[in-house]
Design a protein around this motif. Structure first.
Motif, PDB file in Angstrom:
ATOM      1  N   VAL A 191     -46.020  69.038  46.602  1.00  0.00           N
ATOM      2  CA  VAL A 191     -44.880  69.606  45.878  1.00  0.00           C
ATOM      3  C   VAL A 191     -44.135  68.427  45.286  1.00  0.00           C
ATOM      4  CG1 VAL A 191     -43.481  69.719  48.009  1.00  0.00           C
ATOM      5  CG2 VAL A 191     -42.792  71.002  45.979  1.00  0.00           C
ATOM      6  N   VAL A 192     -44.042  68.402  43.958  1.00  0.00           N
ATOM      7  CA  VAL A 192     -43.522  67.242  43.231  1.00  0.00           C
ATOM      8  C   VAL A 192     -42.415  67.702  42.298  1.00  0.00           C
ATOM      9  CG1 VAL A 192     -44.095  65.312  41.720  1.00  0.00           C
ATOM     10  CG2 VAL A 192     -45.802  66.173  43.337  1.00  0.00           C
ATOM     11  N   ALA A 193     -41.295  66.990  42.321  1.00  0.00           N
ATOM     12  CA  ALA A 193     -40.169  67.278  41.428  1.00  0.00           C
ATOM     13  C   ALA A 193     -39.967  66.092  40.492  1.00  0.00           C
ATOM     14  CB  ALA A 193     -38.902  67.549  42.231  1.00  0.00           C
ATOM     15  N   LEU A 194     -39.891  66.378  39.203  1.00  0.00           N
ATOM     16  CA  LEU A 194     -39.664  65.368  38.182  1.00  0.00           C
ATOM     17  C   LEU A 194     -38.374  65.697  37.443  1.00  0.00           C
ATOM     18  CD1 LEU A 194     -40.640  63.003  36.293  1.00  0.00           C
ATOM     19  CD2 LEU A 194     -41.756  64.793  34.914  1.00  0.00           C
ATOM     20  N   TYR A 230     -38.342  69.572  36.607  1.00  0.00           N
ATOM     21  CA  TYR A 230     -39.691  70.140  36.615  1.00  0.00           C
ATOM     22  C   TYR A 230     -40.214  70.080  38.051  1.00  0.00           C
ATOM     23  CZ  TYR A 230     -39.348  69.183  31.592  1.00  0.00           C
ATOM     24  OH  TYR A 230     -38.936  69.128  30.290  1.00  0.00           O
ATOM     25  N   VAL A 231     -40.738  71.183  38.535  1.00  0.00           N
ATOM     26  CA  VAL A 231     -41.294  71.236  39.885  1.00  0.00           C
ATOM     27  C   VAL A 231     -42.708  71.798  39.802  1.00  0.00           C
ATOM     28  CG1 VAL A 231     -41.140  72.269  42.181  1.00  0.00           C
ATOM     29  CG2 VAL A 231     -39.062  71.524  41.008  1.00  0.00           C
ATOM     30  N   GLY A 232     -43.659  71.035  40.339  1.00  0.00           N
ATOM     31  CA  GLY A 232     -45.047  71.487  40.386  1.00  0.00           C
ATOM     32  C   GLY A 232     -45.562  71.464  41.807  1.00  0.00           C
ATOM     33  N   ASN A 233     -46.463  72.391  42.124  1.00  0.00           N
ATOM     34  CA  ASN A 233     -47.000  72.392  43.490  1.00  0.00           C
ATOM     35  C   ASN A 233     -48.397  72.987  43.549  1.00  0.00           C
ATOM     36  OD1 ASN A 233     -46.032  75.360  43.486  1.00  0.00           O
ATOM     37  ND2 ASN A 233     -46.898  75.160  45.544  1.00  0.00           N
ATOM     38  N   GLN A 244     -36.427  79.759  45.527  1.00  0.00           N
ATOM     39  CA  GLN A 244     -37.682  79.050  45.747  1.00  0.00           C
ATOM     40  C   GLN A 244     -38.346  78.818  44.400  1.00  0.00           C
ATOM     41  OE1 GLN A 244     -40.199  80.432  48.960  1.00  0.00           O
ATOM     42  NE2 GLN A 244     -42.062  79.786  47.900  1.00  0.00           N
ATOM     43  N   LEU A 245     -38.645  77.560  44.092  1.00  0.00           N
ATOM     44  CA  LEU A 245     -39.216  77.194  42.801  1.00  0.00           C
ATOM     45  C   LEU A 245     -40.732  77.084  42.839  1.00  0.00           C
ATOM     46  CD1 LEU A 245     -36.693  74.400  41.690  1.00  0.00           C
ATOM     47  CD2 LEU A 245     -36.575  76.872  41.297  1.00  0.00           C
ATOM     48  N   THR A 246     -41.324  77.192  44.009  1.00  0.00           N
ATOM     49  CA  THR A 246     -42.758  76.998  44.164  1.00  0.00           C
ATOM     50  C   THR A 246     -43.437  78.309  44.541  1.00  0.00           C
ATOM     51  OG1 THR A 246     -42.276  76.283  46.437  1.00  0.00           O
ATOM     52  CG2 THR A 246     -42.664  74.567  44.791  1.00  0.00           C
ATOM     53  N   ILE A 291     -46.087  75.361  37.903  1.00  0.00           N
ATOM     54  CA  ILE A 291     -45.000  74.523  37.381  1.00  0.00           C
ATOM     55  C   ILE A 291     -43.842  75.393  36.917  1.00  0.00           C
ATOM     56  CG2 ILE A 291     -44.334  72.863  35.596  1.00  0.00           C
ATOM     57  CD1 ILE A 291     -47.158  71.811  35.582  1.00  0.00           C
ATOM     58  N   THR A 292     -42.640  75.018  37.325  1.00  0.00           N
ATOM     59  CA  THR A 292     -41.420  75.658  36.838  1.00  0.00           C
ATOM     60  C   THR A 292     -40.510  74.567  36.267  1.00  0.00           C
ATOM     61  OG1 THR A 292     -40.350  75.458  39.008  1.00  0.00           O
ATOM     62  CG2 THR A 292     -41.517  77.509  38.542  1.00  0.00           C
ATOM     63  N   SER A 293     -39.624  74.965  35.378  1.00  0.00           N
ATOM     64  CA  SER A 293     -38.691  74.007  34.787  1.00  0.00           C
ATOM     65  C   SER A 293     -37.371  74.690  34.509  1.00  0.00           C
ATOM     66  CB  SER A 293     -39.265  73.424  33.491  1.00  0.00           C
ATOM     67  OG  SER A 293     -39.480  74.454  32.529  1.00  0.00           O
ATOM     68  N   MET A 294     -36.303  73.904  34.505  1.00  0.00           N
ATOM     69  CA  MET A 294     -34.973  74.419  34.208  1.00  0.00           C
ATOM     70  C   MET A 294     -34.037  73.255  33.921  1.00  0.00           C
ATOM     71  SD  MET A 294     -33.800  75.534  38.028  1.00  0.00           S
ATOM     72  CE  MET A 294     -35.247  76.590  38.090  1.00  0.00           C
ATOM     73  N   PRO A 295     -32.975  73.507  33.156  1.00  0.00           N
ATOM     74  CA  PRO A 295     -32.014  72.428  32.891  1.00  0.00           C
ATOM     75  C   PRO A 295     -31.180  72.123  34.118  1.00  0.00           C
ATOM     76  CG  PRO A 295     -31.260  74.476  31.896  1.00  0.00           C
ATOM     77  CD  PRO A 295     -32.648  74.739  32.415  1.00  0.00           C
ATOM     78  N   ILE A 296     -30.784  70.869  34.260  1.00  0.00           N
ATOM     79  CA  ILE A 296     -29.881  70.464  35.328  1.00  0.00           C
ATOM     80  C   ILE A 296     -28.473  70.530  34.767  1.00  0.00           C
ATOM     81  CG2 ILE A 296     -29.216  68.631  36.917  1.00  0.00           C
ATOM     82  CD1 ILE A 296     -32.057  67.576  36.712  1.00  0.00           C
TER      83      ILE A 296
END
Length: 517
Positions: free
Chosen positions: A176-179, A186-189, A210-212, A279-284
């Motif tokens: 599980v990786v967050a960029l 961006y979160v991918g798993n 939960q983003l994953t 993969i999910t993405s969203m603005p901070i």
């Protein structure tokens, strides 16, 4: 495109205990903290001992301070730690050598992110190619149809070598990786490690999402994917592939190139276990409070101990409580891990639930806007440029929070106190002399995210030594009136505005207004 700058042999793969790795030169992100605990199995007298080597690995790096690019990851290895170690070294290489340069759109960054997962997968399988080739040659020496017992009797050296190679080849890992890049998260798993994001709604109530996606044989979506490959859904549901239920991972050759050797997978029309990430993405933005990355050892140990069906929000509650108690993000993460470890062990001793062992545990906390006990917000971040507030350590300790279900869907879980509808923080956070008025602790750092991502000049993981001057501001910093008292320096306009909004929304009645004024 995936980076070719670093080969697997240069990533410390010659030995898992190699202390010199290229990632040692990457700066650690000081806006994050890590907690961990090795696996445990319990003896009859309750004494814990490790069942196998520690197989988790984690990363929390600042790849580009000026552009606000950060990388975090938890890798939960199985059948050994080599795949998790490899992925923790290779993933930064696939994202820190200008692969993101010039990538400005969300889809472009997602493509680079996806390619990074697949590049790590391909590089790991390439690193074990010689062992796979040797295994194939040794298998050709054993006649077809010969049982394992007969083979061991007639070809003992060959069988012994095959067993060693099988152990070296079978390893794999979740990821599980967050960029954070360009003000976006961006979160991918792959696998069952999780990412949870805690955000505030417009009333300041924290919600957990939960983003994953859990990639296991218990997942309906994954079972349907496997069924589309000509596998029996009824046989796949809840089944184990070797020692685990993972349907996506990095590595684990036998469930990929060697899947034809397993009856349950042999009829598949393509590789059933894959490394394609979700993969999910969203603005901070200002609503983002903190991010949690965890291996399944954390939430499964908690579930084993409690039987809870609301694991995500209860773990998030533990984190929120420790933000008030602990001085650093690392101590918050480690305390949460320790609490789960102790809870799991206590359940074994009391036999309240049937627990006999637990897996490795890793937890990363990345803070965005949530107030840390010893952190003092710079005056430039306060509304209207007002003077700094007193350090949080001088505020009364909040009461434990309870949860209520969210109306926004099953993925959104709300943290709130039953009597506090205006803020995700309890109303016992009072300023001295404020006559019962609540201080929204998040207000002071609501501007700590700019168009490049999180603000960089605020180090929320500062140690007590580094921040001692901020924790004890001198009264000479404040102007005094003729009676020697400090002039008012807190603006409650947002607080009263929130009350009016809640009243207009029907969340509080006219008769209840006096409780908030």
């Amino acid at each position: 495109m995936p980076s070719q700058a670093i080969k697997p042999t240069s990533l410390g793969m010659t030995g898992i205990r190699n202390n010199d790795t290229w990632t040692d030169g990457l700066p650690i992100c000081k806006l994050s903290g890590v907690g961990m605990s090795a696996n445990q199995m319990y003896r009859e007298d309750g004494t814990p001992c490790s069942e196998h080597e520690y197989e988790d690995r984690s990363i929390h790096f600042c790849l580009d301070h000026e552009n606000g690019t950060y990388l975090y990851g938890v890798f939960d290895g199985h059948d050994g730690a080599k795949a998790a170690y490899f992925a923790s070294q290779r993933m930064p290489a696939e994202l820190s050598f200008e692969q993101l340069t010039g990538k400005t759109t969300e889809e472009e960054v997602k493509e680079v992110f996806r390619d990074a997962f697949l590049a790590v997968e391909n590089a790991f399988l390439e690193s074990i190619d010689p062992k796979i080739a040797e295994r194939t040659q040794l298998l050709d020496k054993i006649p077809d149809g010969m049982s394992q017992f007969e083979a061991a009797q007639n070809f003992p050296e060959t069988v012994n070598r095959l067993q060693i190679l099988d152990q070296e080849i079978r390893g794999g890992t979740t990821a599980v990786v967050a960029l954070i890049h360009g003000g976006m998260l961006y979160v991918g798993n792959v696998g069952d490690s999780r990412a949870l994001l805690c955000k505030k709604d417009r009333l300041g109530v924290l919600k957990v999402k939960q983003l994953t996606a859990d990639h296991t044989t218990s997942s309906h979506d994954e079972v349907q994917r496997l069924a589309s490959l000509n596998l029996s859904a009824s046989k796949i549901q809840g089944a184990k592939f070797g020692n685990h239920e993972l349907t996506r991972c990095i590595g684990n050759y036998f469930m990929k190139g060697g899947y034809k050797e397993f009856d349950i997978l042999s009829s598949a029309t393509a590789e059933p276990v894959i490394a394609e990430p979700h993969i999910t993405s969203m603005p901070i933005d200002e609503s983002c409070s903190f991010l949690l990355l965890m291996s399944d050892g954390l939430y499964k140990s908690y579930q084993d101990s409690t039987g809870s069906e609301q694991i995500n929000k209860e773990i998030a509650q533990m984190v929120v409580e420790q933000f008030v108690e602990q001085p650093t993000l690392t101590s918050i993460a480690q305390t949460v891990v320790d609490k789960v470890v102790r809870l799991h062990h206590d359940n074994y001793l009391t036999k309240q639930r049937n627990v006999t062992s637990r897996d490795d545990i890793s937890l990363i906390i990345r803070n965005f806007n949530f107030p840390l006990r010893c952190a003092l917000t710079p005056s430039s971040a306060l509304p209207g440029g007002s003077s700094p507030r007193p350090p949080l350590r001088h505020l009364p300790r909040p009461r434990p929070q309870e949860y209520s279900s969210s109306s926004s869907g099953s993925d959104d879980l709300t943290l709130c106190e039953d009597t506090d509808i205006l803020s995700g923080l309890p109303d016992s956070c009072l300023l001295p002399g404020s006559r019962g008025q609540r201080l929204d602790l998040l207000e002071g750092i609501s501007n700590s995210v700019d168009d490049r991502g999180p603000i960089h000049h605020t180090d929320t993981n500062t140690t007590s030594t580094e921040s001692s001057e901020l924790q004890n501001p001198s009264l000479t910093q404040f102007s005094l009136d003729e009676d020697g008292r400090i002039h008012p320096y807190v603006n409650f306009d947002q607080y009263f505005q929130a009350i009016e909004e809640a009243r207009a929304a029907g969340l509080i009645t006219e008769s209840q207004l006096h409780l908030y004024k």
